[in-house]
Design a protein around this motif. Structure first.
Motif, PDB file in Angstrom:
ATOM      1  N   ALA A   1      72.165  78.601  59.120  1.00 33.96           N
ATOM      2  CA  ALA A   1      71.800  78.582  57.706  1.00 33.96           C
ATOM      3  C   ALA A   1      70.426  77.965  57.513  1.00 33.96           C
ATOM      4  O   ALA A   1      70.106  76.931  58.111  1.00 33.96           O
ATOM      5  N   CYS A   2      69.628  78.602  56.660  1.00 32.88           N
ATOM      6  CA  CYS A   2      68.331  78.060  56.256  1.00 32.88           C
ATOM      7  C   CYS A   2      68.425  77.716  54.771  1.00 32.88           C
ATOM      8  O   CYS A   2      68.703  78.584  53.943  1.00 32.88           O
ATOM      9  N   VAL A   3      68.181  76.448  54.448  1.00 34.60           N
ATOM     10  CA  VAL A   3      68.263  75.968  53.074  1.00 34.60           C
ATOM     11  C   VAL A   3      66.850  75.688  52.583  1.00 34.60           C
ATOM     12  O   VAL A   3      66.117  74.897  53.190  1.00 34.60           O
ATOM     13  N   ILE A   4      66.466  76.327  51.483  1.00 29.78           N
ATOM     14  CA  ILE A   4      65.107  76.204  50.945  1.00 29.78           C
ATOM     15  C   ILE A   4      65.144  75.222  49.783  1.00 29.78           C
ATOM     16  O   ILE A   4      65.569  75.547  48.673  1.00 29.78           O
ATOM     17  N   GLY A   5      64.737  73.976  50.034  1.00 32.31           N
ATOM     18  CA  GLY A   5      64.761  72.926  49.028  1.00 32.31           C
ATOM     19  C   GLY A   5      65.699  71.804  49.412  1.00 32.31           C
ATOM     20  O   GLY A   5      66.744  72.036  50.041  1.00 32.31           O
ATOM     21  N   THR A   6      65.339  70.570  49.055  1.00 35.89           N
ATOM     22  CA  THR A   6      66.142  69.403  49.440  1.00 35.89           C
ATOM     23  C   THR A   6      66.551  68.558  48.229  1.00 35.89           C
ATOM     24  O   THR A   6      66.771  67.358  48.348  1.00 35.89           O
ATOM     25  N   GLY A   7      66.628  69.174  47.058  1.00 30.33           N
ATOM     26  CA  GLY A   7      67.021  68.453  45.855  1.00 30.33           C
ATOM     27  C   GLY A   7      68.523  68.440  45.659  1.00 30.33           C
ATOM     28  O   GLY A   7      69.300  68.466  46.625  1.00 30.33           O
ATOM     29  N   ALA A   8      68.939  68.435  44.396  1.00 28.01           N
ATOM     30  CA  ALA A   8      70.351  68.277  44.065  1.00 28.01           C
ATOM     31  C   ALA A   8      71.211  69.431  44.555  1.00 28.01           C
ATOM     32  O   ALA A   8      72.422  69.268  44.745  1.00 28.01           O
ATOM     33  N   GLY A   9      70.625  70.606  44.764  1.00 29.22           N
ATOM     34  CA  GLY A   9      71.386  71.734  45.287  1.00 29.22           C
ATOM     35  C   GLY A   9      71.286  71.868  46.791  1.00 29.22           C
ATOM     36  O   GLY A   9      72.285  71.983  47.505  1.00 29.22           O
TER      37      GLY A   9
ATOM     38  N   THR B   1      64.797  68.902  58.978  1.00 29.55           N
ATOM     39  CA  THR B   1      64.007  69.146  57.776  1.00 29.55           C
ATOM     40  C   THR B   1      62.572  69.464  58.165  1.00 29.55           C
ATOM     41  O   THR B   1      61.934  68.680  58.888  1.00 29.55           O
ATOM     42  N   TYR B   2      62.082  70.589  57.702  1.00 32.27           N
ATOM     43  CA  TYR B   2      60.684  70.981  57.908  1.00 32.27           C
ATOM     44  C   TYR B   2      59.951  70.728  56.593  1.00 32.27           C
ATOM     45  O   TYR B   2      60.178  71.413  55.600  1.00 32.27           O
ATOM     46  N   THR B   3      59.096  69.703  56.579  1.00 29.38           N
ATOM     47  CA  THR B   3      58.396  69.339  55.351  1.00 29.38           C
ATOM     48  C   THR B   3      57.047  70.045  55.274  1.00 29.38           C
ATOM     49  O   THR B   3      56.562  70.612  56.260  1.00 29.38           O
ATOM     50  N   ALA B   4      56.436  69.993  54.095  1.00 33.89           N
ATOM     51  CA  ALA B   4      55.157  70.662  53.845  1.00 33.89           C
ATOM     52  C   ALA B   4      55.231  72.115  54.313  1.00 33.89           C
ATOM     53  O   ALA B   4      54.309  72.652  54.927  1.00 33.89           O
ATOM     54  N   ALA B   5      56.369  72.747  53.994  1.00 27.95           N
ATOM     55  CA  ALA B   5      56.625  74.130  54.416  1.00 27.95           C
ATOM     56  C   ALA B   5      57.119  74.922  53.206  1.00 27.95           C
ATOM     57  O   ALA B   5      58.113  74.545  52.581  1.00 27.95           O
ATOM     58  N   THR B   6      56.420  76.006  52.892  1.00 32.91           N
ATOM     59  CA  THR B   6      56.723  76.815  51.724  1.00 32.91           C
ATOM     60  C   THR B   6      57.291  78.160  52.137  1.00 32.91           C
ATOM     61  O   THR B   6      56.629  78.920  52.864  1.00 32.91           O
TER      62      THR B   6
ATOM     63  N   ALA C   1      58.239  80.938  56.539  1.00 39.82           N
ATOM     64  CA  ALA C   1      57.603  79.887  55.750  1.00 39.82           C
ATOM     65  C   ALA C   1      56.196  79.637  56.257  1.00 39.82           C
ATOM     66  O   ALA C   1      55.908  79.761  57.460  1.00 39.82           O
ATOM     67  N   ARG C   2      55.322  79.256  55.333  1.00 43.81           N
ATOM     68  CA  ARG C   2      53.949  78.859  55.653  1.00 43.81           C
ATOM     69  C   ARG C   2      53.864  77.339  55.618  1.00 43.81           C
ATOM     70  O   ARG C   2      54.351  76.695  54.695  1.00 43.81           O
ATOM     71  N   THR C   3      53.247  76.754  56.638  1.00 48.20           N
ATOM     72  CA  THR C   3      53.130  75.294  56.680  1.00 48.20           C
ATOM     73  C   THR C   3      51.777  74.850  56.131  1.00 48.20           C
ATOM     74  O   THR C   3      50.803  75.617  56.121  1.00 48.20           O
ATOM     75  N   ALA C   4      51.729  73.604  55.700  1.00 46.82           N
ATOM     76  CA  ALA C   4      50.474  73.053  55.182  1.00 46.82           C
ATOM     77  C   ALA C   4      49.417  72.959  56.268  1.00 46.82           C
ATOM     78  O   ALA C   4      48.216  72.902  55.976  1.00 46.82           O
ATOM     79  N   GLY C   5      49.836  72.953  57.528  1.00 46.72           N
ATOM     80  CA  GLY C   5      48.895  72.909  58.642  1.00 46.72           C
ATOM     81  C   GLY C   5      48.354  74.272  59.037  1.00 46.72           C
ATOM     82  O   GLY C   5      47.582  74.375  59.997  1.00 46.72           O
ATOM     83  N   GLY C   6      48.765  75.325  58.322  1.00 49.26           N
ATOM     84  CA  GLY C   6      48.274  76.665  58.618  1.00 49.26           C
ATOM     85  C   GLY C   6      49.160  77.452  59.558  1.00 49.26           C
ATOM     86  O   GLY C   6      48.806  78.569  59.962  1.00 49.26           O
ATOM     87  N   GLY C   7      50.306  76.918  59.932  1.00 53.98           N
ATOM     88  CA  GLY C   7      51.206  77.603  60.847  1.00 53.98           C
ATOM     89  C   GLY C   7      52.269  78.424  60.131  1.00 53.98           C
ATOM     90  O   GLY C   7      52.287  78.535  58.901  1.00 53.98           O
ATOM     91  N   THR C   8      53.158  78.995  60.918  1.00 55.66           N
ATOM     92  CA  THR C   8      54.235  79.836  60.398  1.00 55.66           C
ATOM     93  C   THR C   8      55.546  79.446  61.054  1.00 55.66           C
ATOM     94  O   THR C   8      55.608  79.209  62.263  1.00 55.66           O
ATOM     95  N   LEU C   9      56.594  79.364  60.241  1.00 56.48           N
ATOM     96  CA  LEU C   9      57.947  79.176  60.753  1.00 56.48           C
ATOM     97  C   LEU C   9      58.717  80.465  60.526  1.00 56.48           C
ATOM     98  O   LEU C   9      58.736  80.992  59.417  1.00 56.48           O
ATOM     99  N   ARG C  10      59.316  80.981  61.568  1.00 59.85           N
ATOM    100  CA  ARG C  10      60.172  82.171  61.470  1.00 59.85           C
ATOM    101  C   ARG C  10      61.583  81.729  61.809  1.00 59.85           C
ATOM    102  O   ARG C  10      61.880  81.411  62.967  1.00 59.85           O
ATOM    103  N   ILE C  11      62.448  81.694  60.814  1.00 60.45           N
ATOM    104  CA  ILE C  11      63.777  81.113  60.962  1.00 60.45           C
ATOM    105  C   ILE C  11      64.829  82.208  60.886  1.00 60.45           C
ATOM    106  O   ILE C  11      65.122  82.745  59.815  1.00 60.45           O
ATOM    107  N   ARG C  12      65.376  82.573  62.036  1.00 61.24           N
ATOM    108  CA  ARG C  12      66.462  83.550  62.082  1.00 61.24           C
ATOM    109  C   ARG C  12      67.740  82.876  61.596  1.00 61.24           C
ATOM    110  O   ARG C  12      68.062  81.755  61.997  1.00 61.24           O
ATOM    111  N   CYS C  13      68.489  83.531  60.693  1.00 60.84           N
ATOM    112  CA  CYS C  13      69.675  82.899  60.134  1.00 60.84           C
ATOM    113  C   CYS C  13      70.630  83.949  59.580  1.00 60.84           C
ATOM    114  O   CYS C  13      70.233  85.072  59.273  1.00 60.84           O
ATOM    115  N   ARG C  14      71.882  83.545  59.449  1.00 60.82           N
ATOM    116  CA  ARG C  14      72.893  84.407  58.818  1.00 60.82           C
ATOM    117  C   ARG C  14      72.989  84.143  57.324  1.00 60.82           C
ATOM    118  O   ARG C  14      73.383  85.009  56.555  1.00 60.82           O
TER     119      ARG C  14
END
Length: 532
Positions: free
Chosen positions: A43-51, A232-237, A253-266
């Motif tokens: 699972a990839c969860v986008i956001g770390t707030g109340a949800g 948790t991957y921070t500074a990642a949009t 996701a695009r990182t603030a450092g200019g990189g890319t995260l490719r997250i395979r998930c169900r």
């Protein structure tokens, strides 16, 4: 066998023990990621707030591998200076200047950090009112979300974040003044329940709790998710969600450092909040079949009155939001404490020039309290140049509700001994000697443009419902027509709640996790000794 009972009284409020500290913080700082990284999780969860944080924690503890994406960064408690001018640029999106376009323009503050808006809220906790749950069943076909169905999940959330009642002696003089007036008039009111451990009443909840007492998601759900193996991957949009043959395959996701995260998930769980979730999904063409994505925006318009007393109040001492009055709750009006340090008061005190100076010179003798209105108007969120554009017009009926709320509050202030009351309604001057005439004379004549307000608690822009033709997600928060894609934040809440929504969002998040895990409801959780 009797049900265990969880203490919610003064001792539990003051007890600073019990905060969970993991052996290892599983954080990858996106500011230092400049390459492409491939990650495979359940699972990839986008956001770390109340949800996002609660669902990530529960999934991880249930045995799933979990990645959390957070656009903001991690902040240490030791960084919280208690100075609004320092903390607002660090913890708030757009330095706290997210504003609606409409009549009138309304500031809508949002958090931007690990913990989301829970990092800067007042930690106030109400369960979803039963009348609201009945409305959801009646109007949106949401069976299975009645009060008995949600009870085990409410209890689990309340235990995890330690929902306890503010003791009067730590509430502060600002709250005690309103309590005094409320009791004298025989109106309904009580001390609020909050998510804290060992609160000392530092008075700066909205700028990061410097004592670490506030149980925001960054020191509750997120650390427990780490302990269960989540990262948790921070500074990642998040920029893309890849769907193939109707199923989620990958989050990019695009990182603030200019990189890319490719997250395979169900499972991809979007928890970016009611303003950003629809923007992301609109851009990707997901969840749009009903035409409701980005629509139905409900906010919780709020404003505050000030009252001058003969004795020191020092409203910034104690818990800023510690007492509430629900005498008019059936009409969508609730009064809640609001206060802050003098530099915050300087920003929010009405007037300019000499008038503003005079009010600030009397700030020690000034009480402050808020009026919140369960709105009947609805707004819309869409994208303009890649950013959320929020269109919202305050409804005329809600403007009148503000007038009624301020009339009640002024009556309470005068009953408590106020010399003078100021309300932020254009054309209503200072009231003195118990005279409510300036407000009463404007009955039915207050227009939206007359109201000076902020707003909190945006909801509804990806609302849930049984009918795919009128909703974005179903009762289990699954996006209609996409296997593995869920939304879990305030955007799914289909109507105004009339109360602070943190508990509602967290409870729906825990329920979602149990659904995805195929687990039965947690019926073993202790019952609170008292709850709002």
């Amino acid at each position: 066998m009797s049900t265990p009972v969880r203490d919610t009284g003064p001792a539990a409020y003051r007890d600073g023990t019990g905060t969970f500290h993991p052996d290892h913080r599983r954080i990858v700082d996106g500011r230092h990621v400049d390459d492409e990284r491939r990650i495979t999780v359940d699972a990839c969860v986008i956001g770390t707030g109340a949800g996002g944080a609660p669902v990530a924690k529960e999934l991880a503890e249930g045995g799933m591998s979990v990645a959390m994406l957070e656009e903001g960064i991690w902040h240490e408690t030791s960084e919280f200076t208690a100075r609004p001018r320092d903390m607002m640029p660090r913890l708030y999106r757009d330095a706290g200047q997210t504003v609606t376009a409409g009549n009138p323009p309304i500031v809508l503050p949002l958090g931007r950090a690990v913990g989301g808006t829970t990092l800067i809220n007042m930690a106030t906790c109400f369960r979803t009112p039963e009348r609201v749950l009945r409305r959801w069943q009646r109007e949106f076909g949401l069976d299975g979300l009645g009060a008995p169905d949600l009870e085990p999940y409410f209890r689990r959330v309340e235990r995890e974040i330690n929902v306890v009642q503010v003791p009067p002696d730590i509430a502060g003089e600002n709250a005690r003044i309103v309590e005094r007036g409320t009791r004298a008039l025989g109106y309904r009111g009580d001390y609020l329940f909050r998510a804290v451990r060992g609160c000392v009443g530092s008075g700066v909840c909205a700028f990061g709790c410097p004592s670490g007492a506030k149980q925001h998601t960054a020191i509750t759900w997120v650390p427990r998710a780490w302990a269960a193996g989540a990262t948790t991957y921070t500074a990642a949009t998040a920029t893309r969600i890849i769907v193939q043959h109707g199923k989620v395959r990958e989050v990019i996701a695009r990182t603030a450092g200019g990189g890319t995260l490719r997250i395979r998930c169900r499972h991809a769980i979007v928890s970016a909040g009611a303003l950003l979730t629809p923007v992301l999904l609109q851009r990707l063409g997901l969840g749009t079949r009903s035409g409701q994505l980005g629509r139905n925006l409900s906010i919780h318009p709020a404003s505050a009155a000030r009252a001058l007393f003969d004795e020191p109040v020092d409203a910034w001492k104690g818990v800023p939001q510690s007492f509430y009055v629900d005498e008019l709750a059936d009409d969508g009006i609730i009064l809640e404490g609001i206060a802050g340090p003098p530099d915050q008061a300087a920003m929010s005190t009405p007037g300019s020039g000499e008038a503003h100076r005079d009010l600030m010179l009397r700030i020690r003798e000034t009480a402050s309290f808020g009026v919140m209105v369960s709105d009947t108007g609805r707004g819309r969120v869409h994208t303009v140049l890649g950013r959320p554009h929020i269109r919202y017009d305050l409804h005329r009926d809600d403007a009148e509700r503000f007038r009624r709320g301020f009339e009640l509050l002024a009556e309470i202030f005068f009953a408590a001994g106020a010399r003078e009351v100021h309300v932020p309604l254009a054309g209503v001057g200072p009231m003195r000697d118990g005279d409510l005439g300036p407000l009463q004379e404007r009955a039915g004549r207050i227009r939206p443009r007359h109201v000076s307000a902020m707003a909190f608690h945006p909801l509804g822009t990806a609302r849930m419902g049984a009918d795919p033709a009128t909703s974005v997600v179903d009762g289990d928060l699954a996006v209609h027509g996409v296997d593995g894609l869920h939304v879990c934040d305030g955007s799914v809440v289909p109507s105004s709640l009339g109360v602070n929504p943190q508990m509602t969002i967290m409870t729906l998040a825990v329920r979602l996790a149990y659904h995805l895990l195929g687990a039965p409801a947690p019926t073993h959780e202790p019952a609170p000794a008292r709850i709002a």
